[in-house]
Structure formats: C-alpha cells, structure tokens
Design a protein around this motif. Structure first.
Motif, PDB file in Angstrom:
ATOM      1  N   GLY A   1      -7.034  -3.150   3.071  1.00 14.13           N
ATOM      2  CA  GLY A   1      -8.200  -3.745   2.442  1.00 14.13           C
ATOM      3  C   GLY A   1      -9.126  -4.396   3.447  1.00 14.13           C
TER       4      GLY A   1
ATOM      5  N   TYR B   1       0.828  -1.199   0.000  1.00 16.27           N
ATOM      6  CA  TYR B   1       0.000   0.000   0.000  1.00 16.27           C
ATOM      7  C   TYR B   1       0.868   1.256   0.000  1.00 16.27           C
ATOM      8  CZ  TYR B   1      -4.235  -2.689   0.935  1.00 16.27           C
ATOM      9  OH  TYR B   1      -5.285  -3.568   0.845  1.00 16.27           O
TER      10      TYR B   1
ATOM     11  N   ASP C   1     -12.514  -2.582   4.546  1.00 14.15           N
ATOM     12  CA  ASP C   1     -13.659  -2.367   3.657  1.00 14.15           C
ATOM     13  C   ASP C   1     -14.992  -2.550   4.370  1.00 14.15           C
ATOM     14  OD1 ASP C   1     -12.225  -1.634   1.433  1.00 14.15           O
ATOM     15  OD2 ASP C   1     -12.091  -3.671   0.624  1.00 14.15           O
ATOM     16  N   ALA C   2     -15.040  -3.520   5.286  1.00 16.16           N
ATOM     17  CA  ALA C   2     -16.301  -3.814   5.971  1.00 16.16           C
ATOM     18  C   ALA C   2     -16.499  -2.992   7.238  1.00 16.16           C
ATOM     19  CB  ALA C   2     -16.366  -5.305   6.313  1.00 16.16           C
ATOM     20  N   ASN C   3     -15.547  -2.147   7.566  1.00 17.68           N
ATOM     21  CA  ASN C   3     -15.643  -1.357   8.793  1.00 17.68           C
ATOM     22  C   ASN C   3     -16.658  -0.223   8.665  1.00 17.68           C
ATOM     23  OD1 ASN C   3     -13.491  -2.974   9.578  1.00 17.68           O
ATOM     24  ND2 ASN C   3     -12.429  -1.291  10.587  1.00 17.68           N
TER      25      ASN C   3
ATOM     26  N   ALA D   1      -7.039   1.239  -6.307  1.00 15.15           N
ATOM     27  CA  ALA D   1      -8.085   1.502  -5.309  1.00 15.15           C
ATOM     28  C   ALA D   1      -7.524   2.343  -4.172  1.00 15.15           C
ATOM     29  CB  ALA D   1      -8.646   0.190  -4.771  1.00 15.15           C
TER      30      ALA D   1
ATOM     31  N   LYS E   1     -18.113   3.478   8.397  1.00 14.33           N
ATOM     32  CA  LYS E   1     -17.563   4.625   7.679  1.00 14.33           C
ATOM     33  C   LYS E   1     -18.062   5.926   8.293  1.00 14.33           C
ATOM     34  CE  LYS E   1     -15.776   1.987   4.352  1.00 14.33           C
ATOM     35  NZ  LYS E   1     -16.267   0.659   4.773  1.00 14.33           N
TER      36      LYS E   1
ATOM     37  N   ASP F   1      -9.774  -5.082  14.360  1.00  9.84           N
ATOM     38  CA  ASP F   1      -9.534  -5.305  12.943  1.00  9.84           C
ATOM     39  C   ASP F   1      -8.037  -5.495  12.692  1.00  9.84           C
ATOM     40  OD1 ASP F   1      -8.248  -2.747  12.457  1.00  9.84           O
ATOM     41  OD2 ASP F   1     -10.222  -1.820  12.385  1.00  9.84           O
TER      42      ASP F   1
ATOM     43  N   LEU G   1      -8.388   4.140  -0.278  1.00 10.38           N
ATOM     44  CA  LEU G   1      -9.232   4.056   0.912  1.00 10.38           C
ATOM     45  C   LEU G   1      -8.753   5.058   1.954  1.00 10.38           C
ATOM     46  CD1 LEU G   1     -11.421   2.441   2.595  1.00 10.38           C
ATOM     47  CD2 LEU G   1      -9.491   1.135   3.494  1.00 10.38           C
TER      48      LEU G   1
ATOM     49  N   ALA H   1     -12.929   4.974   6.506  1.00 13.64           N
ATOM     50  CA  ALA H   1     -13.156   3.779   7.324  1.00 13.64           C
ATOM     51  C   ALA H   1     -12.616   4.018   8.723  1.00 13.64           C
ATOM     52  CB  ALA H   1     -12.485   2.573   6.692  1.00 13.64           C
TER      53      ALA H   1
END
Length: 282
Positions: free
Chosen positions: A234, A51, A237-239, A169, A241, A258, A171, A247
């Motif tokens: 990555g 990243y 992503d489900a955290n 991508a 917002k 996490d 984030l 995130a």
C-alpha cells in the motif's frame, strides 16, 4: 583493486587451511543456485502484512560465496569467537558479533537465476572446498566479477514484478533492488557510523551443517517469499506508475527508499529463512 585482493586472500586462506596440519583435503565441486522448490511463477502466497502476492518475475544475482567453520550467531561457540591465522578474511567487521572464523570453502563467481524456478543454475566457477565441517555461510551481493566491491554502481541484486492484493484492492508493482551508492545514507539508524558498500553487500552467518565430499555439489537456495514478507505494498500508491499502471519501486538516496525497497533489502540480507545452503553428497 580491493576486490581482487580480498578474493586472493580467500584463496590463500584455503591453501593455509589445507597445509595447517589438520589433514584436510582440498578439492573442487560443482556449485548451483536456484529458487525454493515450493515457489513458482504465479503461485500466490500471503506475506506478513496480509497481502496475497503473485510474482511474475523474480531474478536474483549473487556471489561470491564463502563457507566458514564459525558457529551461527547465538551459539556458545560463536559467542566466544574463534581465532585463526587468517581471520581477516572472515572477520565480522562489527556487523553481527559472529566473531572470527576460518574459511574452508569458496565460490569465487557470480550467478543470476530465476527465483521462481527450482532449476539449478551453475555458478560460472566451481567451488573450492575442504572436507571440514561447515557451520555458517556468507553470501556476498557484489558487482560483476572484476569490479571493485566498493564501486558505487552495481547490477540489481533482486528484480521483481507481480501483483499484491488485500481487502479487495489490487496493485501491480515492478522494480529492482541494487545495493549501490543510491541505496543507503552514510549511517543507518542504530549504527555508530558509516558502513562501506562491501559490508552492506554481505549476508553473514547463514546457518549450515555439512561436510563437503569429493564428487558432491554445493547448492544455494533462495526463498523469495521471505524477502517479501515485510513489504507493505500500500505504501506504493504514491509512487510513479508505468504506462500499464504498475507502481515502480523507488530507490533514492536523495528522497529515501520506499517501504517495499527497504523491506526487500532487509529480507534479502536476512540470514534466517531467506537462504538455504546445503551440500548434496555423491
């Protein structure tokens, strides 16, 4: 309180060191903390997960700090273990096999600083040291001064915000790491049992090589790149917002931390790379 007793033990240890016939002198010097000089706000770096990370905020709170004569882990001296009268102050507590040691310096204060700046922020209290060789340093991520080190709540040790990009991508992320009762379960994988919060809040055995001199200064440098090197953004992503789409880092004993929070903890606690402690001679 436990915290006051431990700090008093450290001070008594320094007195003993000076009066123990070694000829050592005890004196006070200024102590500072700062970010690494190669790190700056918005300057990108690539972590071990590939990243490209750009940080807009990285605030760190540390203290107290103890200077020790015991050698770093892995050296022959450390493997043998050193025995001194007040070894309880610097005992490894089964954490990393450093053995016992002798404290020859301490900063009994706590400081908050910007890890994206190399501006030196002074600790609120000067360091008390002796003119003896220092081989390792312990940094404690304790609650505010006056609070018991076993208190369940603590201020954030590391607060971060930024952007991570990989494979086209991007984030945004933000959040903090507070080493409190919500952080870790009672026992971590690979351990034989529970560790106390005060043990979890310690960074032991940071390699150092200096002898304090009167008129000099103690410097603690933090490299935030090392703390983020294992973060897989990555996984956020489900955290949850924020309103701007960033995130939020999740730290929870009930649902688990996490991957980024866990990795931040491992990076922050690393005795190799993340922290540099040095002495600047007058």
């Amino acid at each position: 309180m436990i915290g006051r007793r431990m700090l008093l033990a450290g001070m008594l240890g320094l007195v003993s060191a000076c009066a123990g016939g070694t000829g050592a002198r005890k004196f006070d010097v200024d102590a500072f903390a700062s970010g690494h000089p190669d790190v700056a706000k918005g300057r990108p770096f690539v972590n071990d997960k590939g990243y490209v990370v750009r940080l807009d905020r990285a605030t760190v709170t540390v203290g107290p700090v103890y200077l020790n004569v015991v050698a770093p882990r892995g050296s022959s001296t450390a493997a043998r273990g050193l025995r001194f009268p007040f070894e309880g102050v610097a005992h490894a507590h089964g954490e990393d096999h450093l053995g016992s040691g002798r404290i020859v310096g301490e900063v009994l204060g706590q400081v908050t600083f910007d890890a994206l700046s190399d501006a030196h922020v002074p600790f609120p209290r000067r360091a008390t040291v002796t003119n003896e060789p220092v081989r390792t340093v312990d940094i404690w991520l304790y609650p505010p001064p006056g609070d018991d080190p076993e208190t369940k709540k603590a201020r954030a040790s590391l607060d971060v915000e930024g952007t991570a990009e990989r494979g086209g991508a991007s984030l945004r992320f933000r959040g903090s790491l507070a080493i409190d009762d919500a952080f870790l379960p009672d026992a971590e994988p690979g351990t034989r049992g529970a560790r106390t919060l005060s043990e979890i809040r310690r960074i032991r055995g940071i390699a150092a090589s200096f002898t304090p001199e009167e008129g000099g200064a103690l410097e603690v440098l933090f490299d935030v790149r090392e703390a983020l090197r294992g973060c897989d953004f990555g996984a956020l992503d489900a955290n949850p917002k924020d309103a701007d789409g960033a995130a939020r880092l999740v730290q929870s004993k009930a649902t688990g931390n996490d991957q980024v929070v866990t990795s931040l903890f491992q990076g922050l606690k690393s005795a190799t790379g993340t922290w540099t402690v040095r002495f600047v001679s007058p």
